[in-house]
Design an enzyme around this catalytic site. Structure first.
Site, PDB file in Angstrom:
ATOM      1  N   ARG A   1      47.424  52.244 -43.932  1.00  0.00           N
ATOM      2  CA  ARG A   1      46.019  51.866 -44.104  1.00  0.00           C
ATOM      3  C   ARG A   1      45.228  52.926 -44.867  1.00  0.00           C
ATOM      4  O   ARG A   1      45.366  54.112 -44.633  1.00  0.00           O
ATOM      5  CB  ARG A   1      45.408  51.673 -42.723  1.00  0.00           C
TER       6      ARG A   1
ATOM      7  N   LYS B   1      40.635  43.722 -37.566  1.00  0.00           N
ATOM      8  CA  LYS B   1      39.251  43.368 -37.206  1.00  0.00           C
ATOM      9  C   LYS B   1      38.296  43.635 -38.361  1.00  0.00           C
ATOM     10  O   LYS B   1      37.452  42.823 -38.679  1.00  0.00           O
ATOM     11  CB  LYS B   1      38.747  44.207 -36.026  1.00  0.00           C
TER      12      LYS B   1
ATOM     13  N   ARG C   1      45.372  55.607 -28.948  1.00  0.00           N
ATOM     14  CA  ARG C   1      44.365  54.555 -29.147  1.00  0.00           C
ATOM     15  C   ARG C   1      44.847  53.217 -28.584  1.00  0.00           C
ATOM     16  O   ARG C   1      44.077  52.452 -28.015  1.00  0.00           O
ATOM     17  CB  ARG C   1      44.033  54.424 -30.638  1.00  0.00           C
TER      18      ARG C   1
ATOM     19  N   ARG D   1      34.306  47.873 -25.930  1.00  0.00           N
ATOM     20  CA  ARG D   1      35.689  48.310 -25.769  1.00  0.00           C
ATOM     21  C   ARG D   1      36.001  48.667 -24.325  1.00  0.00           C
ATOM     22  O   ARG D   1      37.128  49.039 -24.033  1.00  0.00           O
ATOM     23  CB  ARG D   1      35.924  49.548 -26.633  1.00  0.00           C
TER      24      ARG D   1
ATOM     25  N   ARG E   1      42.223  57.701 -42.807  1.00  0.00           N
ATOM     26  CA  ARG E   1      41.480  58.233 -41.663  1.00  0.00           C
ATOM     27  C   ARG E   1      42.303  59.276 -40.926  1.00  0.00           C
ATOM     28  O   ARG E   1      43.510  59.123 -40.786  1.00  0.00           O
ATOM     29  CB  ARG E   1      41.132  57.095 -40.708  1.00  0.00           C
TER      30      ARG E   1
HETATM   31  P1  AMP Z   1      37.571  52.306 -34.970  1.00  0.00           P
HETATM   32  O1  AMP Z   1      37.082  52.614 -36.348  1.00  0.00           O
HETATM   33  O2  AMP Z   1      36.981  51.028 -34.435  1.00  0.00           O
HETATM   34  O3  AMP Z   1      39.067  52.332 -34.864  1.00  0.00           O
HETATM   35  O4  AMP Z   1      37.018  53.474 -34.015  1.00  0.00           O
HETATM   36  C1  AMP Z   1      37.379  54.818 -34.254  1.00  0.00           C
HETATM   37  C2  AMP Z   1      37.103  55.643 -33.001  1.00  0.00           C
HETATM   38  O5  AMP Z   1      35.695  55.585 -32.688  1.00  0.00           O
HETATM   39  C3  AMP Z   1      37.788  55.156 -31.728  1.00  0.00           C
HETATM   40  O6  AMP Z   1      39.133  55.617 -31.627  1.00  0.00           O
HETATM   41  C4  AMP Z   1      36.873  55.771 -30.663  1.00  0.00           C
HETATM   42  O7  AMP Z   1      37.085  57.164 -30.540  1.00  0.00           O
HETATM   43  C5  AMP Z   1      35.485  55.581 -31.279  1.00  0.00           C
HETATM   44  N1  AMP Z   1      34.895  54.262 -30.913  1.00  0.00           N
HETATM   45  C6  AMP Z   1      34.597  53.230 -31.756  1.00  0.00           C
HETATM   46  N2  AMP Z   1      34.057  52.204 -31.082  1.00  0.00           N
HETATM   47  C7  AMP Z   1      34.005  52.602 -29.778  1.00  0.00           C
HETATM   48  C8  AMP Z   1      33.560  51.980 -28.577  1.00  0.00           C
HETATM   49  N3  AMP Z   1      33.057  50.733 -28.562  1.00  0.00           N
HETATM   50  N4  AMP Z   1      33.652  52.689 -27.418  1.00  0.00           N
HETATM   51  C9  AMP Z   1      34.144  53.941 -27.404  1.00  0.00           C
HETATM   52  N5  AMP Z   1      34.600  54.584 -28.492  1.00  0.00           N
HETATM   53  C10 AMP Z   1      34.526  53.919 -29.677  1.00  0.00           C
END
Ligand code: AMP
Length: 223
Positions: free
Chosen positions: A128, A14, A174, A89, A163
């Protein structure tokens, strides 16, 4: 107004696609993961709680994320549209976000699902690396997605980092969150006739071309 939502499991690409669309259409990528990661650097209880949810692989509460998103989409650079990467999400987030758009006379936009097999995303996540400054994402197992110079970002020269939630156990949590909480929103967008699905098992360029054709076709049929 171009207002695009990307929906996909973690590490489906994404972020990479959002950056490419950002460049092509000159609209900003809004990554809720990045917005939240910026917020955890403070030294208060809010930041500490946020950090522990994120590091465990579980979702942050809907109201917190929605607040960050609404604040961000009201900034000047979003006036012609934006790409949401990682939001909504949950069904609750999708419904509240839609309600906000309608109440504020903003375009509802489209949702694009990038459909990828779990084994592919899991292997990507373990390779990654991302830029701690501009958020660009690299993949060490893919020649096209490797940084030109080992360990530094091609665009801003900042050191690349892994990360803390990019590990096998957290990935499984996740992914489970995605299946249980995010997949139901596909139905919601499908019922509203604004869901488009593409094959995310293809390489980055083919995924990008499919996304661009969807956006361009919609725009030419609206003219
Ligand atoms: P990402 O970088 O998109 O993989 O997000 C990293 C982490 O941020 C996720 O595993 C969640 O803990 C939190 N997070 C990001 N976007 C959301 C969302 N829309 N709703 C809830 N938690 C989120």
């Amino acid at each position: 107004m171009r207002n695009i939502i990307l929906i996909a499991p973690p590490a489906a690409g994404k972020g990479t696609q959002a950056k490419l669309i950002e460049k092509k259409y000159n609209i900003p990528q809004i990554s809720t993961g990045d917005l939240l990661r910026n917020a955890i650097n403070k030294d208060d209880d809010f930041a500490k709680n946020l950090k522990s949810s994120m590091e465990s692989g579980h979702f942050v509460s809907d109201d917190i994320v929605l607040k960050f998103v609404i604040e961000r989409i009201n900034q000047e650079d979003c006036s012609n549209g934006y790409i949401l990467d990682g939001f909504p999400r949950t069904l609750e987030q999708a419904k509240k976000y839609n309600q906000y758009l309608i109440e504020n006379n903003k375009a509802v936009g489209i949702a694009i699902q990038i459909n990828v097999d779990k084994e592919i995303t899991k292997s990507r996540i373990l390779n990654r690396m991302s830029c701690s400054k501009c958020g660009r994402v690299y993949n060490l197992s893919d020649d096209k997605l490797k940084p030109k110079n080992d360990g530094v970002c091609d665009y801003c020269g900042t050191k690349l980092v892994r990360r803390s939630d990019d590990n096998s156990e957290t990935y499984d949590i996740r992914y489970k969150e995605y299946i249980e909480n995010t997949e139901p929103i596909l139905d919601y967008y499908q019922k509203n006739n604004n869901l488009y699905t593409i094959n995310g098992n293809q390489d980055t360029n083919d995924i990008y071309n499919d996304i661009v054709s969807i956006i361009d076709n919609i725009e030419s049929s609206n003219q």
